[in-house]
Design a protein around this motif. Sequence first.
Motif, PDB file in Angstrom:
ATOM      1  N   GLU A  27     -12.248  31.523  -6.932  1.00 19.71           N
ATOM      2  CA  GLU A  27     -11.933  32.613  -5.860  1.00 19.71           C
ATOM      3  C   GLU A  27     -12.539  32.200  -4.683  1.00 19.71           C
ATOM      4  O   GLU A  27     -11.726  32.306  -3.428  1.00 19.71           O
ATOM      5  N   ASN A  29     -13.138  29.396  -3.355  1.00 18.74           N
ATOM      6  CA  ASN A  29     -12.363  28.107  -2.607  1.00 18.74           C
ATOM      7  C   ASN A  29     -11.178  28.411  -2.128  1.00 18.74           C
ATOM      8  O   ASN A  29     -10.732  28.036  -0.986  1.00 18.74           O
ATOM      9  N   ILE A  30     -10.515  29.595  -2.722  1.00 21.20           N
ATOM     10  CA  ILE A  30      -9.167  29.776  -2.388  1.00 21.20           C
ATOM     11  C   ILE A  30      -9.510  30.769  -0.959  1.00 21.20           C
ATOM     12  O   ILE A  30      -8.532  30.664  -0.097  1.00 21.20           O
ATOM     13  N   VAL A  36      -4.834  32.067   3.581  1.00 31.79           N
ATOM     14  CA  VAL A  36      -4.887  32.963   2.795  1.00 31.79           C
ATOM     15  C   VAL A  36      -5.693  34.227   3.279  1.00 31.79           C
ATOM     16  O   VAL A  36      -6.813  34.183   3.733  1.00 31.79           O
ATOM     17  N   VAL A  39      -7.452  37.541  -1.886  1.00 33.91           N
ATOM     18  CA  VAL A  39      -7.430  36.995  -3.320  1.00 33.91           C
ATOM     19  C   VAL A  39      -7.898  37.777  -4.590  1.00 33.91           C
ATOM     20  O   VAL A  39      -9.013  38.464  -4.144  1.00 33.91           O
ATOM     21  N   VAL A  50      -2.567  36.156  -4.733  1.00 38.02           N
ATOM     22  CA  VAL A  50      -3.064  35.580  -3.576  1.00 38.02           C
ATOM     23  C   VAL A  50      -2.178  36.410  -2.588  1.00 38.02           C
ATOM     24  O   VAL A  50      -0.749  36.397  -2.563  1.00 38.02           O
ATOM     25  N   ALA A  54      -0.141  30.182   0.569  1.00 35.75           N
ATOM     26  CA  ALA A  54      -0.705  28.997   0.029  1.00 35.75           C
ATOM     27  C   ALA A  54       0.175  28.454  -1.186  1.00 35.75           C
ATOM     28  O   ALA A  54       0.890  29.099  -1.785  1.00 35.75           O
ATOM     29  N   GLN A  58      -2.175  23.393  -3.059  1.00 38.15           N
ATOM     30  CA  GLN A  58      -3.502  24.206  -2.201  1.00 38.15           C
ATOM     31  C   GLN A  58      -4.371  24.767  -3.477  1.00 38.15           C
ATOM     32  O   GLN A  58      -5.516  24.590  -3.404  1.00 38.15           O
ATOM     33  N   LEU A  59      -3.793  25.479  -4.207  1.00 38.40           N
ATOM     34  CA  LEU A  59      -4.496  26.608  -5.060  1.00 38.40           C
ATOM     35  C   LEU A  59      -5.304  25.745  -6.197  1.00 38.40           C
ATOM     36  O   LEU A  59      -6.127  25.655  -6.597  1.00 38.40           O
ATOM     37  N   ALA A  62      -8.122  23.793  -5.076  1.00 37.22           N
ATOM     38  CA  ALA A  62      -9.178  24.717  -5.029  1.00 37.22           C
ATOM     39  C   ALA A  62      -9.768  24.809  -6.378  1.00 37.22           C
ATOM     40  O   ALA A  62     -11.040  25.283  -6.600  1.00 37.22           O
TER      41      ALA A  62
END
Length: 708
Positions: A27, A29-30, A36, A39, A50, A54, A58-59, A62
């Motif tokens: 979470e 990292n996102i 973003v 989240v 999200v 993103a 990308q997710l 993360a």
Amino acid sequence: MGEALENKKETYRLQGLSCTNCAAKFEKNIREIHTVNDVQLNFGASKLTVFGEATIEQLEKAGAFDGIKLLPENQRIEEMKRPFWEKAENKTTILSLLFIIVGYTSMFKLGEVDLTTIIIFAVAIFIGGFSLFKVGVRNLSKLQFDMKTLMTIAVLGAAIIGEWSEGAVVVFLFALSEALESYSMDKARESIRSLMDIAPKTALVRRGIHEKKLNVEDILLGDVLIIKPGEKLAMDGEVVKGQSSINQAAITGESIPVLKTVGDEVFAGTINEEGALEVKVTKRVEDTTIAKIIHLVEEAQAERAPSQVFIDTFARYYTPVIMLIALLLAIVPPLLMGGAWSEWVYRGLTVLVVGCPCALVISTPVAIVTAIGNAAKKGVLIKGGVHLEEAGRLQVIAFDKTGTLTNGTPEVTDIIVLGKMNESELLRISVALEKLSQHPLASAIIRKAKEKGISQHEYTAENFQSITGKGTKAEVNNQLYYIGSPKLFEEIGHLPDAVITQINGLQTEGKTVIVVGTNNEIFGLIAVADKLRDSSSNVMKRLQKIGIEKTIMLTGDNKATGQAVANEVGLSEVRAELLPQDKLATIKTLRDKYGKVAMVGDGVNDAPALAAATVGIAMGGAGTDAAIETADIALMADDLDKLPYTIQLSRRALTIIKENVIFALGLKIVALLFIIPGWLTLWMAVFADMGATLIVVLNSLRLLKVKE
């Protein structure tokens, strides 16, 4: 354009999310992705929402540290169930174990400091701990301290001071612990997966003269489904042809099939037992009752219970404290007391391992996930960990009467004509006044008139006015009539003693009396009774047996009727002649006096009281959006028998959460005390941490066995 991007929302299902610490890091990292905005990560349901922009790439980047994969929420996936030992991460764990066995054989033959022995243990560490070190070293470089960081420091420290065998065993036990934790969480999450698999993915649809099999996403409102005997229904709808018994256990928890005929509502996921049916689709696949249940169960598992909030806050401060203790234990004795560096560094490393808060962090969520999932499978929808915990602390339960303790279908039992009007004329006037009323007793009078061949349209009421909680008035044939409770006619000022005596006699029999008359004359009494549910009396006994101190009935009926019902059911107390606002005030008074109070009602008429109670419990949530939305807990079947089970499950969940927290903390304290004199080795510390985590998870899984 910018505003649209900001409001964009995507939901994904996650694969490979292994632990609560990993979830928190994922979470975080996102949130660092600049496009973003917000989240929400639901660990229990393995879902991610999200807000903003993103890509899946990308997710997944993360979550690369934990091998997390994302799939769109509505994408149908067939999960291949692989044996425990076939998963890649478990293969490396087994291979690491084989090298450890070879290493110990070499150690006994060649010695602990022999180069061959060291190389074998080093290979075991590398194979079993590669993914651990990859994350741990990256965390160290960013000064992020989680469980994998602590383990990496411990293993590298063990190697530096020459404890290669210990380092290898630590790596193996940690990998085994993670694999077993992941397996246990999967077992806990199976309750949601089983709900998601209840409804079929395709259905046979008739459009015009053509019949074809369609995916549920392609089925439209108004389409007609053809349901053969033994088949599951794919969508919610209304029976337009045929009749059959439907097994609704998947939705309501009822074990006895329900007869459905033309005009009746049916639900996706239920089973057609015998006859062929044609069902007109009334809800899209995302709006079906089972879809709402799944959504609410997942949301409920995401909501943090009070105990979980406490544990999360505690763990945030606990980990740095453990690291400080480990550092002081490693350097203070050698510096100030002449202790051996290798010995005290080893003990400091052991503190790091023991201090991993894994068992503590998982102690609450796994119990919440398991309990809410178990309840959903039995037809009880608990809308969050906070409501689960509150239900476990209840001392007092208040019940609405009509439709809760009774069947909710009142019937006319007596018609007493007073004065010169005959029974038919009395019913005609009563029907004219009551057909505009929303009161449940009005339908009983209309049904009685129909039985006697009296139409609703013979007389017309004009200037109709409802008198809240008391009755109605209107003009029929240019004469103003009143129909309502005896209290209404007392206020008008015209209720003779002889009539009061008759009313009291009917009320002591548990009947509700409706008076019909004008400003200055009473024309008749209509007595109505609502049959008690067969289960009501047994439910009260079970509630008292499991420790509910007080059961109270809140009713708009008079005291005599309320007391007659209370005596038959076995209630502690009755509060009668209550208007909706009085029920709300009563609930507030009960909360002030007893603390934790539940209100059980139908979720519509009792909405204010349900909202004011500590826990609002709605009856008959299946197909009733208002009941699901209003209450904290919805009994999906119109079945009071589920109430004692719900209270029992909640109390067991509270007990198990307390056991988990006490055990996890207690074991840590004992282990830390054993480290100071050197009684606890590094691998024993990992074993203790692994054992604590597994015991906490297995203890929580006992909630799957709570029966009705």
